[in-house]
Scaffold this active site. Structure first.
Site, PDB file in Angstrom:
ATOM      1  N   HIS A 355       0.792  -1.238   0.000  1.00 57.51           N
ATOM      2  CA  HIS A 355       0.000   0.000   0.000  1.00 57.51           C
ATOM      3  C   HIS A 355       0.813   1.272   0.000  1.00 57.51           C
ATOM      4  O   HIS A 355       0.243   2.354   0.050  1.00 57.51           O
ATOM      5  CB  HIS A 355      -0.904   0.047   1.233  1.00 57.51           C
ATOM      6  CG  HIS A 355      -2.111  -0.826   1.121  1.00 57.51           C
ATOM      7  ND1 HIS A 355      -3.291  -0.388   0.584  1.00 57.51           N
ATOM      8  CD2 HIS A 355      -2.309  -2.102   1.462  1.00 57.51           C
ATOM      9  CE1 HIS A 355      -4.175  -1.365   0.614  1.00 57.51           C
ATOM     10  NE2 HIS A 355      -3.597  -2.430   1.140  1.00 57.51           N
ATOM     11  N   LYS A 543      -9.505  13.652   4.134  1.00 52.80           N
ATOM     12  CA  LYS A 543      -8.589  12.506   4.119  1.00 52.80           C
ATOM     13  C   LYS A 543      -7.689  12.654   5.340  1.00 52.80           C
ATOM     14  O   LYS A 543      -7.722  13.694   5.994  1.00 52.80           O
ATOM     15  CB  LYS A 543      -7.752  12.491   2.833  1.00 52.80           C
ATOM     16  CG  LYS A 543      -7.137  13.867   2.500  1.00 52.80           C
ATOM     17  CD  LYS A 543      -6.358  13.869   1.191  1.00 52.80           C
ATOM     18  CE  LYS A 543      -7.196  13.862  -0.052  1.00 52.80           C
ATOM     19  NZ  LYS A 543      -7.125  12.630  -0.799  1.00 52.80           N
ATOM     20  N   ARG A 544      -6.888  11.631   5.669  1.00 53.84           N
ATOM     21  CA  ARG A 544      -5.974  11.796   6.795  1.00 53.84           C
ATOM     22  C   ARG A 544      -5.047  12.981   6.567  1.00 53.84           C
ATOM     23  O   ARG A 544      -4.756  13.356   5.433  1.00 53.84           O
ATOM     24  CB  ARG A 544      -5.142  10.514   7.003  1.00 53.84           C
ATOM     25  CG  ARG A 544      -5.893   9.421   7.727  1.00 53.84           C
ATOM     26  CD  ARG A 544      -6.340   9.832   9.127  1.00 53.84           C
ATOM     27  NE  ARG A 544      -5.218   9.894  10.026  1.00 53.84           N
ATOM     28  CZ  ARG A 544      -4.885   8.950  10.903  1.00 53.84           C
ATOM     29  NH1 ARG A 544      -5.630   7.864  11.004  1.00 53.84           N
ATOM     30  NH2 ARG A 544      -3.840   9.091  11.689  1.00 53.84           N
ATOM     31  N   LYS A 549      -0.002  14.648   1.538  1.00 55.10           N
ATOM     32  CA  LYS A 549      -1.322  14.924   0.970  1.00 55.10           C
ATOM     33  C   LYS A 549      -1.533  16.425   0.736  1.00 55.10           C
ATOM     34  O   LYS A 549      -2.473  16.844   0.080  1.00 55.10           O
ATOM     35  CB  LYS A 549      -2.415  14.360   1.873  1.00 55.10           C
ATOM     36  CG  LYS A 549      -2.443  12.820   1.899  1.00 55.10           C
ATOM     37  CD  LYS A 549      -3.550  12.300   2.797  1.00 55.10           C
ATOM     38  CE  LYS A 549      -3.593  10.791   2.922  1.00 55.10           C
ATOM     39  NZ  LYS A 549      -4.333  10.120   1.827  1.00 55.10           N
ATOM     40  N   THR A 651      -8.659   6.441  -2.584  1.00 56.51           N
ATOM     41  CA  THR A 651      -9.988   5.926  -2.905  1.00 56.51           C
ATOM     42  C   THR A 651     -11.009   7.043  -2.715  1.00 56.51           C
ATOM     43  O   THR A 651     -12.097   6.996  -3.293  1.00 56.51           O
ATOM     44  CB  THR A 651     -10.375   4.730  -2.010  1.00 56.51           C
ATOM     45  OG1 THR A 651     -10.105   5.063  -0.647  1.00 56.51           O
ATOM     46  CG2 THR A 651      -9.602   3.485  -2.400  1.00 56.51           C
ATOM     47  N   LYS A 655     -14.655   8.093  -4.831  1.00 57.63           N
ATOM     48  CA  LYS A 655     -15.967   8.379  -4.251  1.00 57.63           C
ATOM     49  C   LYS A 655     -16.505   9.711  -4.774  1.00 57.63           C
ATOM     50  O   LYS A 655     -17.689   9.834  -5.111  1.00 57.63           O
ATOM     51  CB  LYS A 655     -15.883   8.446  -2.716  1.00 57.63           C
ATOM     52  CG  LYS A 655     -15.392   7.163  -2.058  1.00 57.63           C
ATOM     53  CD  LYS A 655     -15.068   7.408  -0.570  1.00 57.63           C
ATOM     54  CE  LYS A 655     -14.224   6.290   0.009  1.00 57.63           C
ATOM     55  NZ  LYS A 655     -13.566   6.676   1.279  1.00 57.63           N
TER      56      LYS A 655
HETATM   57  C1  LIG Z   1     -12.245   6.823   1.588  1.00 60.43           C
HETATM   58  C2  LIG Z   1     -11.824   7.217   2.938  1.00 60.43           C
HETATM   59  C3  LIG Z   1     -10.477   7.510   3.196  1.00 60.43           C
HETATM   60  C4  LIG Z   1      -9.417   7.493   2.118  1.00 60.43           C
HETATM   61  O1  LIG Z   1      -9.342   8.779   1.531  1.00 60.43           O
HETATM   62  P1  LIG Z   1      -8.120   9.187   0.595  1.00 60.43           P
HETATM   63  O2  LIG Z   1      -8.543  10.512   0.047  1.00 60.43           O
HETATM   64  O3  LIG Z   1      -8.027   8.150  -0.469  1.00 60.43           O
HETATM   65  O4  LIG Z   1      -6.918   9.277   1.444  1.00 60.43           O
HETATM   66  C5  LIG Z   1     -10.125   7.892   4.473  1.00 60.43           C
HETATM   67  N1  LIG Z   1     -11.042   7.961   5.468  1.00 60.43           N
HETATM   68  C6  LIG Z   1     -12.338   7.695   5.246  1.00 60.43           C
HETATM   69  C7  LIG Z   1     -13.292   7.817   6.374  1.00 60.43           C
HETATM   70  C8  LIG Z   1     -12.775   7.306   3.990  1.00 60.43           C
HETATM   71  O5  LIG Z   1     -14.074   7.023   3.797  1.00 60.43           O
END
Ligand SMILES: *Cc1c(COP(=O)(O)O)cnc(C)c1O
Length: 810
Positions: A355, A543-544, A549, A651, A655
């Protein structure tokens, strides 16, 4: 499932009575929620039982997804949807004056994960069940999930996430399936009459108790299992000697030390963490999981030498990599298999998903610590390494440098990624670009030695949770337009593309987004008392929090826009609301400062009446699955702005796309594939590409102070961070300033700044052309089907697991 409204009402009322001896009128919302969950679980139970029976009787190959994290969120509504009874239950509850949404809100998020990696595991469970694949999860039942984030005075405060406070209605404790996991002690080979055997003595036995959660497939009878393990003592909860002498705390001390193994999820995300408790957690669930798999397998009466024909284990990152050695231990020590056969079985059973390429995230365990905690497992790892190195020597003769780079044990550490690669028949990256970087850079030696082992499986998201459940307005409109076959076959969303220029459909798409934004604005007003303009552009980065990022880059563009607006309050721009949501690892100082920075900028801008409300910044507290489900359907702009080469896949990007947001993207991770699928005209890209970034790392040539000195916008913004402009102490953001200027801006924030501002201007121009914007949104939705995790799971099933769907018949 066919369900009669009247039967449901009866079942629900009876459940309230059997669980709480209450009638509807006197029951609290909590009790109504628990009773509803209880009824739904009951409806699943027979299918669950039959699924297990048919999988066993059919000798079907079983897939086990081993993961230290499952970021599930809530289950009530997604269970109702997958069982096809949401509408019936909703109506029936209404007739009893109960609002389903109220009950859904009572459920706590199962936050047993940090971010993308854990959420992927949850999406995969949903897809496996929905494709009828016998695929199960194996993990830890943490008593506390990822901390709850509160924002106090702009700072992140961590509060324990007590998600099990109410009864967890979905789980079933299976005490009779508990197994023993052994830690510590010492281990050696003994010889008795020329027969060798392994002795492991003086170990500490820990009881692993499984809690099973049913995972229902959409429109299928398959109910798979997520098995989460909990650590308990083996009959030693209370030390009677201490108890009798009045030392009550000491009397229960041992119980707490054992239970600490499954007490709390590490809040760690892409950060190295060499703590012994973490290694204990890893071995604990891996050993328990494999033991229970072997126990079940032996009931089938098929030789263990054929295990890999009936079982596949997917290792989610290196966290469960010790599974390679643990399966060897079970096959050799407990089942008497010889090494070569056991190795053949093990490597053909295991497959590993990588990952990350962030060097600091590649797990290593100090040999001393590992050996002391897992003496027998260490012996096996040593032997795997010895045999592997001797193979390397015969292929690469005197190339010691290469052999050192590839060995499993190196410099007093065990490299878990190397153990996973050597012990698996498949190693996959999670997006095309990421897999190419693995093959050509990080794992090029391994790719040379095992030419076919490394392969790509681009991540995905379940469209059932991330569209059908979270965006009912949009999924209703889609079905109204192209029929409902896209629900079973999301690739058919493509049929929307022919409406992309249809102005009537464009208007409907625009209206859905607008309504979502209005609803969300009301929710924010009610819950946080913040006023937002639902007609502004919703620009979202959730996101985190991590330097790579680049939330900072987003903040810098906001500050630049703000500075221009202050100079010219009549500047003609479309009002924009920037949303952030992010948890920071508690020990990650830079990340925590970034949260304070975002909140300081928010408070400065939101309180400046001279800019006529054209800009607003909102930090959404406690970002997690449920908040993601609320904000993503409202987004107009999706911020996917990581330093190219750093985000393995992402991911969140998928979404947003599926919900009709336009992506502002670097060419990183799966953004590259989003671009491929929508075309250059339907995404806004900017910044350095991965090759350029990697070349800078290798050859140098980037000096961040040159940009600081030559770009007055950058200079002004960074000065504002540190001169009191944001109404905080001047040294508040020292770490950020230091990283960008003195540490030469490792993530190329300043380097990409100009290009990013241009990209944001392009967004502004595109948004002004209403029809063009809607067309882009439609093209994005229409092409998001390939990012359904159903598609991803089909590829795992065909190319790694060699398994087919087995629809369960009732
Ligand atoms: C999808 C998701 C992530 C991943 O987000 P990225 O933008 O790909 O880092 C992190 N936390 C939650 C709660 C998510 O639903």
């Amino acid at each position: 499932m066919l369900l009669d409204k009247e039967i449901f009402k009866k079942d629900f009322k009876r459940k309230l009575i059997t669980m709480f001896s209450e009638e509807i009128g006197e029951a609290s919302s909590l009790h109504k929620y628990l009773a509803l969950g209880g009824v739904v679980k009951e409806y699943m139970s027979e299918k669950w039982m039959k699924t297990n029976k048919q999988y066993t009787e059919g000798n079907n190959k079983q897939i086990y997804y081993f993961s230290l994290e499952f970021l599930i969120g809530k289950l009530l509504e997604s269970n109702l949807i997958n069982m096809g009874i949401r509408d019936i239950c909703d109506e029936a509850l209404k007739e009893m004056n109960i609002d389903l949404i109220d009950l859904e809100n009572i459920e706590k998020d199962a936050g047993l994960g940090n971010g993308g990696l854990g959420r992927l595991a949850a999406c995969f469970l949903d897809s496996m069940a929905s494709l009828g694949i016998p695929g199960h999860g194996c993990g830890i039942r943490y008593k506390f999930g990822l901390f709850e984030q509160q924002i106090v005075d702009g700072y992140q405060i961590e509060v324990p996430d007590n998600w099990l406070k109410h009864q967890n209605i979905w789980e079933t404790r299976k005490e009779d399936k508990a197994v023993i996991v052994k830690f510590g002690g010492n281990s050696y080979i003994s010889e008795d009459n020329g027969k060798l055997s392994v002795v492991h003595q003086d170990y500490e036995p820990i009881l692993a108790v499984p809690y099973d959660i049913p995972i229902v497939g959409y429109n299928k009878n398959n109910v798979n299992t997520l098995r989460l393990w909990s650590a308990e003592t083996v009959d030693k909860d209370l030390n009677l000697e201490y108890f009798n002498s009045g030392e009550y705390l000491k009397a229960v001390e041992y119980k707490y030390s054992v239970e600490s193994i499954s007490q709390v999820l590490y809040p760690d995300n892409s950060n190295k963490n060499g703590k012994i408790l973490r290694l204990k957690q890893q071995y604990f669930f891996v050993s328990a999981g494999l033991q229970s798999i072997i126990k079940r397998y032996k009931k089938m009466n098929v030789s263990l030498e054929r295990l890999h024909e009936y079982i596949a284990v997917q290792i989610n990152d290196t966290h469960p990599a010790v599974a390679v050695a643990e399966l060897m231990r079970i096959l050799i020590d407990e089942e008497g298999m010889n090494w070569d056969i056991a190795w053949n079985v093990t490597t053909n059973t295991m497959a590993y998903t990588n990952h990350t390429i962030l060097a600091e995230a590649l797990e290593k365990w100090p040999v001393d610590m590992f050996k002391k905690l897992l003496p027998r497992i260490y012996m096996i790892v040593e032997e795997i390494d010895r045999r592997f190195c001797s193979e390397l020597m015969s292929k690469y003769h005197g190339d010691w440098n290469r052999i050192n780079q590839m060995s499993i044990i190196h410099d007093g550490n065990i490299r878990m990624a190397h153990l996973a690669i050597v012990g698996s028949h498949s190693v996959n990256g999670v997006a095309k670009l990421h897999t190419e970087i693995l093959k050509n850079q990080e794992l090029s030696n391994f790719n040379n030695f095992y030419p076919k082992k490394i392969n790509n499986k681009t991540n995905g998201i379940t469209h059932r949770r991330w569209l059908i459940k979270s965006n009912k307005n949009l999924s209703g409109l889609i079905t109204e337009t192209i029929g409902e076959s896209w629900i079973e076959e999301p690739i058919k969303l493509k049929e929307l593309e022919k409406y992309s220029k249809d102005t009537v459909f464009q208007e409907k798409i625009a209206q859905v987004k607008e309504n979502n934004k209005i609803n969300f604005s009301n929710y924010i007003k009610q819950n946080y008392n913040i006023d937002i303009d639902p007609h502004s552009i919703f620009d979202v980065q959730v996101k985190r929090l991590h330097a790579y990022k680049r939330q900072i880059l987003n903040v810098m563009n906001i500050m630049d826009t703000y500075n221009r607006l202050r100079e010219n309050p009549n500047m003609d721009i479309t009002p924009r609301t920037f949303f952030f949501g992010a948890k920071a690892f508690p020990g990650y100082h830079f990340a925590k400062q970034t949260i304070k920075l975002i909140n300081s900028v928010a408070s400065k801008i939101n309180n400046d009446s001279t800019i006529n409300g054209k800009l607003k910044v909102v930090f959404l507290e406690n970002y997690g699955v449920s908040i993601a489900e609320k904000i993503i359907p409202c987004a107009n702009v999706s911020e996917q702005i990581s330093t190219a080469s750093k985000e393995a896949s992402g991911t969140g990007n998928m979404k947003f796309m599926m919900n009709g947001a336009i992506t502002v993207a670097t060419l990183d991770g799966a953004n590259v594939e989003i671009l491929e699928s929508v075309g250059e005209d339907n995404i806004v890209k900017f910044g350095l590409n991965a090759e350029e970034v990697i070349n800078y790392y290798k050859q140098g040539g980037y000096i961040s102070t040159e940009i600081f000195n030559n770009d007055p916008r950058v200079n002004r913004i960074l000065t504002q961070f540190t001169d009191g402009f944001l109404n905080v102490a001047k040294d508040e953001f020292n770490d950020i300033y230091h990283d960008l200027i003195y540490n030469n801006d490792e993530y190329f924030v300043l380097k990409d700044f100009d290009s990013y501002v241009n990209a944001q201007n392009k967004i502004e121009q595109l948004y002004r052309n209403h029809s063009r914007w809607q067309e882009m949104c439609i093209v994005n939705i229409a092409n998001s089907g390939i990012f359904s995790s159903d598609n991803t799971i089909r590829q795992y099933a065909d190319n790694i697991w060699n398994v087919h769907g087995v629809p369960v018949k009732l």
